[in-house]
Design an enzyme around this catalytic site. Structure first.
Site, PDB file in Angstrom:
ATOM      1  CD  GLU A 104     -85.415  45.584  43.743  1.00 18.85           C
ATOM      2  OE1 GLU A 104     -86.627  45.344  43.543  1.00 18.85           O
ATOM      3  OE2 GLU A 104     -84.938  45.664  44.879  1.00 18.85           O
ATOM      4  CG  ASP A 105     -90.589  45.251  42.355  1.00 16.58           C
ATOM      5  OD1 ASP A 105     -89.615  45.751  42.950  1.00 16.58           O
ATOM      6  OD2 ASP A 105     -91.483  44.628  42.961  1.00 16.58           O
ATOM      7  CG  ASP A 108     -89.878  54.306  47.295  1.00 18.07           C
ATOM      8  OD1 ASP A 108     -89.893  55.444  46.827  1.00 18.07           O
ATOM      9  OD2 ASP A 108     -90.585  53.969  48.265  1.00 18.07           O
ATOM     10  CG  PHE A 157     -97.989  52.642  46.901  1.00 15.02           C
ATOM     11  CD1 PHE A 157     -96.804  52.561  47.634  1.00 15.02           C
ATOM     12  CD2 PHE A 157     -98.695  51.478  46.646  1.00 15.02           C
ATOM     13  CE1 PHE A 157     -96.335  51.334  48.103  1.00 15.02           C
ATOM     14  CE2 PHE A 157     -98.238  50.250  47.110  1.00 15.02           C
ATOM     15  CZ  PHE A 157     -97.061  50.178  47.842  1.00 15.02           C
ATOM     16  NE  ARG A 170     -96.995  40.076  45.535  1.00 12.66           N
ATOM     17  CZ  ARG A 170     -96.005  40.843  46.012  1.00 12.66           C
ATOM     18  NH1 ARG A 170     -95.311  41.591  45.186  1.00 12.66           N
ATOM     19  NH2 ARG A 170     -95.730  40.857  47.290  1.00 12.66           N
TER      20      ARG A 170
HETATM   21  P1  IMP Z   1     -86.965  51.002  48.681  1.00 14.66           P
HETATM   22  O1  IMP Z   1     -87.634  52.174  49.354  1.00 14.66           O
HETATM   23  O2  IMP Z   1     -86.208  51.450  47.455  1.00 14.66           O
HETATM   24  O3  IMP Z   1     -86.127  50.248  49.655  1.00 14.66           O
HETATM   25  O4  IMP Z   1     -88.134  50.058  48.184  1.00 14.66           O
HETATM   26  C1  IMP Z   1     -88.467  48.951  48.926  1.00 14.66           C
HETATM   27  C2  IMP Z   1     -89.577  48.145  48.373  1.00 14.66           C
HETATM   28  O5  IMP Z   1     -90.785  48.847  48.652  1.00 14.66           O
HETATM   29  C3  IMP Z   1     -89.621  47.854  46.898  1.00 14.66           C
HETATM   30  O6  IMP Z   1     -88.815  46.794  46.496  1.00 14.66           O
HETATM   31  C4  IMP Z   1     -91.084  47.510  46.766  1.00 14.66           C
HETATM   32  O7  IMP Z   1     -91.327  46.189  47.209  1.00 14.66           O
HETATM   33  C5  IMP Z   1     -91.726  48.468  47.740  1.00 14.66           C
HETATM   34  N1  IMP Z   1     -92.234  49.657  47.038  1.00 14.66           N
HETATM   35  C6  IMP Z   1     -91.718  50.893  46.947  1.00 14.66           C
HETATM   36  N2  IMP Z   1     -92.512  51.700  46.239  1.00 14.66           N
HETATM   37  C7  IMP Z   1     -93.558  50.930  45.851  1.00 14.66           C
HETATM   38  C8  IMP Z   1     -94.728  51.185  45.066  1.00 14.66           C
HETATM   39  O8  IMP Z   1     -94.987  52.287  44.562  1.00 14.66           O
HETATM   40  N3  IMP Z   1     -95.570  50.125  44.907  1.00 14.66           N
HETATM   41  C9  IMP Z   1     -95.355  48.897  45.437  1.00 14.66           C
HETATM   42  N4  IMP Z   1     -94.270  48.627  46.163  1.00 14.66           N
HETATM   43  C10 IMP Z   1     -93.386  49.632  46.367  1.00 14.66           C
HETATM   44 MG    MG Z   2     -93.544  44.897  48.064  1.00 12.79          MG
END
Ligand code: IMP
Ligand code: MG
Length: 189
Positions: A104-105, A108, A157, A170
């Site tokens: 995963e990148d 969050d 962010f 990206r």
């Molecule tokens: P989750 O809140 O863990 O479900 O994150 C969902 C998705 O939100 C991640 O896989 C990213 O694609 C995007 N995301 C969350 N935080 C960031 C950020 O700081 N930058 C860019 N994308 C983010």
């Molecule tokens: Mg995204």
């Protein structure tokens, strides 16, 4: 910052430089090489952001492995909260008996990851672990064990190295913090 590239005006600062990212990914690759020796490693990532990290990580792992990709909708990111998740592109490999490492990148809230892990677990892999480049721990809603973490990040962010804001940034070779104003004013980005 050691990158010679000018910082786009929408960004506030660089969080991780290209050399920092490279070093960290190389170290993760060495650990995974040790931990997965003799196993049936499959690296799986979620398009599109994770593909950048997966590529560099795979190059740093000195083992036979395969890669596979998944695309989902419904987690648009910063400004919109998740509702419905759909699989837009499914995996091509059969995961039965494989040692799956989900790459995963950023984790969050953890909602996306929780959904994907449930999906992958149903495919009966021999093992299922997570390797995330970034861990935004402060915002976690679902508690998920993360086996490998590149960096902890604060509640900001971030973009670059695969991470986007509305599909932009990206390809920045570093990870930077988006200005609050950019997030607040949708016409700016
Ligand atoms: P989750 O809140 O863990 O479900 O994150 C969902 C998705 O939100 C991640 O896989 C990213 O694609 C995007 N995301 C969350 N935080 C960031 C950020 O700081 N930058 C860019 N994308 C983010
Ligand atoms: Mg995204």
């Amino acid at each position: 910052m050691s990158s010679a590239l000018p910082l786009p005006p929408e960004l506030e600062r660089v969080l991780f430089t290209r050399p920092q990212l490279r070093r960290r990914v190389a170290r993760l690759g060495r650990r995974i090489t040790v931990d997965y020796a003799g196993k049936n490693l499959v690296l799986v990532t979620v398009l599109r952001g994770g593909a950048f990290f997966l590529t560099e990580l795979a190059l740093a792992i000195d083992l036979p492995l395969t890669v596979d990709f998944l695309a989902i909708s419904g987690f648009p990111g910063a400004t919109v909260q998740p509702r419905v998740v759909q699989v837009l592109k499914d995996l091509e490999e059969d995961l039965v008996g494989k040692d799956v490492l989900l790459v995963e990148d950023v984790v969050d809230t953890g909602l996306t990851l929780a959904y994907i892990l449930r999906l992958l677990r149903a495919r009966r892999p021999a093992s299922l672990e997570v390797c995330t480049l970034l861990d935004k721990n402060a915002r976690r809603i679902v508690d998920i064990p993360l086996r490998y973490v590149g960096f902890q990040v604060p509640d900001v962010f971030v973009v670059g190295y695969g991470l986007d804001y509305r599909q932009r940034f990206r390809n920045l070779p570093f990870i930077g913090v988006l200005r609050e104003e950019t997030l607040a004013d949708p016409s700016r980005a």
